[in-house]
Design a protein around this motif. Structure first.
Motif, PDB file in Angstrom:
ATOM      1  N   SER A  95       0.880  -1.169   0.000  1.00 48.91           N
ATOM      2  CA  SER A  95       0.000   0.000   0.000  1.00 48.91           C
ATOM      3  C   SER A  95       0.919   1.220   0.000  1.00 48.91           C
ATOM      4  O   SER A  95       2.099   1.135   0.360  1.00 48.91           O
ATOM      5  N   ALA A  96       0.379   2.350  -0.385  1.00 50.88           N
ATOM      6  CA  ALA A  96       1.176   3.581  -0.380  1.00 50.88           C
ATOM      7  C   ALA A  96       1.704   3.878   1.026  1.00 50.88           C
ATOM      8  O   ALA A  96       2.865   4.257   1.205  1.00 50.88           O
ATOM      9  N   ARG A  97       0.876   3.663   2.033  1.00 56.19           N
ATOM     10  CA  ARG A  97       1.263   3.955   3.416  1.00 56.19           C
ATOM     11  C   ARG A  97       2.392   3.024   3.887  1.00 56.19           C
ATOM     12  O   ARG A  97       3.350   3.473   4.526  1.00 56.19           O
ATOM     13  N   ASP A  98       2.298   1.730   3.569  1.00 61.52           N
ATOM     14  CA  ASP A  98       3.345   0.785   3.975  1.00 61.52           C
ATOM     15  C   ASP A  98       4.647   1.045   3.237  1.00 61.52           C
ATOM     16  O   ASP A  98       5.735   0.931   3.815  1.00 61.52           O
ATOM     17  N   LEU A  99       4.560   1.371   1.952  1.00 60.65           N
ATOM     18  CA  LEU A  99       5.757   1.693   1.178  1.00 60.65           C
ATOM     19  C   LEU A  99       6.429   2.937   1.755  1.00 60.65           C
ATOM     20  O   LEU A  99       7.654   2.971   1.945  1.00 60.65           O
ATOM     21  N   TYR A 100       5.642   3.947   2.067  1.00 57.44           N
ATOM     22  CA  TYR A 100       6.174   5.172   2.657  1.00 57.44           C
ATOM     23  C   TYR A 100       6.927   4.854   3.961  1.00 57.44           C
ATOM     24  O   TYR A 100       8.042   5.337   4.182  1.00 57.44           O
ATOM     25  N   ALA A 101       6.331   4.032   4.817  1.00 56.06           N
ATOM     26  CA  ALA A 101       6.956   3.692   6.104  1.00 56.06           C
ATOM     27  C   ALA A 101       8.297   2.991   5.900  1.00 56.06           C
ATOM     28  O   ALA A 101       9.273   3.291   6.594  1.00 56.06           O
ATOM     29  N   LEU A 112      10.319   3.065   3.159  1.00 56.87           N
ATOM     30  CA  LEU A 112      11.302   3.974   2.568  1.00 56.87           C
ATOM     31  C   LEU A 112      11.745   5.036   3.574  1.00 56.87           C
ATOM     32  O   LEU A 112      12.926   5.412   3.618  1.00 56.87           O
ATOM     33  N   LYS A 113      10.820   5.498   4.408  1.00 55.17           N
ATOM     34  CA  LYS A 113      11.187   6.467   5.442  1.00 55.17           C
ATOM     35  C   LYS A 113      12.185   5.858   6.422  1.00 55.17           C
ATOM     36  O   LYS A 113      13.174   6.502   6.797  1.00 55.17           O
ATOM     37  N   ASP A 126      15.819   7.345   6.997  1.00 51.73           N
ATOM     38  CA  ASP A 126      16.171   7.768   8.350  1.00 51.73           C
ATOM     39  C   ASP A 126      17.461   7.101   8.830  1.00 51.73           C
ATOM     40  O   ASP A 126      18.300   7.737   9.477  1.00 51.73           O
ATOM     41  N   LEU A 156      16.771   5.792  -3.242  1.00 51.59           N
ATOM     42  CA  LEU A 156      15.857   5.284  -4.266  1.00 51.59           C
ATOM     43  C   LEU A 156      16.695   5.029  -5.514  1.00 51.59           C
ATOM     44  O   LEU A 156      16.852   5.896  -6.366  1.00 51.59           O
ATOM     45  N   ASP A 202      14.528  -1.452  -6.255  1.00 49.25           N
ATOM     46  CA  ASP A 202      13.438  -2.000  -5.446  1.00 49.25           C
ATOM     47  C   ASP A 202      12.402  -2.789  -6.248  1.00 49.25           C
ATOM     48  O   ASP A 202      11.918  -3.815  -5.759  1.00 49.25           O
TER      49      ASP A 202
END
Length: 152
Positions: free
Chosen positions: A17-23, A25-26, A30, A43, A47
């Motif tokens: 999901s967009a949210r899981d991918l964001y987490a 990659l963040k 980090d 990036l 991937d």
């Protein structure tokens, strides 16, 4: 036997999901860019060809790694091994690597596994059966050593 304190999730990039991918990659940015003060292209275009392994506590991302599928020149490889700073000290790095090794062995039995280790972690990866196969070299300004785990 006690239950694992985490859930293992393995999927292709397209399955996030967009949210899981964001987490994920963040977390990688980090750790590798901010914490290690290493400006490099996180990036990197690789991937989409990899599988991504995550350790989760509910929806909380504890740790992640990516698994490169073998190609004619190389066996499977493990990379981008990252543990969330707030969850360190719980042996999650070891758990993450054991899960990644198991996944590689399940998908690609009888093949060695490679990784590029930050040199200060050679002993850690050695405890998981990896052996140095190169001299130390600089990658993005950080000393690294190529390592290989013999086929099981």
């Amino acid at each position: 036997m006690t239950a694992q304190p985490y859930k293992v999730d393995v999927r292709s990039l397209d399955a996030f999901s967009a949210r899981d991918l964001y987490a994920m990659l963040k977390l990688r940015v980090d750790v590798f860019v901010v914490e290690q003060e290493c400006p490099y292209p996180e990036l990197d275009g690789n991937d989409p060809q990899c599988l991504h392994l995550r350790l989760l506590d509910g929806t909380d991302l504890l740790a992640c790694a990516r698994i490169w599928r073998p190609d004619p020149q190389r066996p499977p490889r493990i990379g981008r091994v990252a543990v969330s700073p707030v969850h360190r000290g719980k042996r999650l790095g070891e758990a993450l690597m054991r899960e990644a090794i198991a996944e590689c062995e399940k998908l690609h039995p009888h093949e060695p596994i490679e990784l590029s280790a930050q040199s200060h972690l050679v002993k850690f990866y050695g405890s998981l059966g990896f052996e140095p196969v190169s001299e130390e070299y600089l990658e993005d300004g950080i000393p690294h050593t190529d390592m290989r785990r013999p086929a099981s």
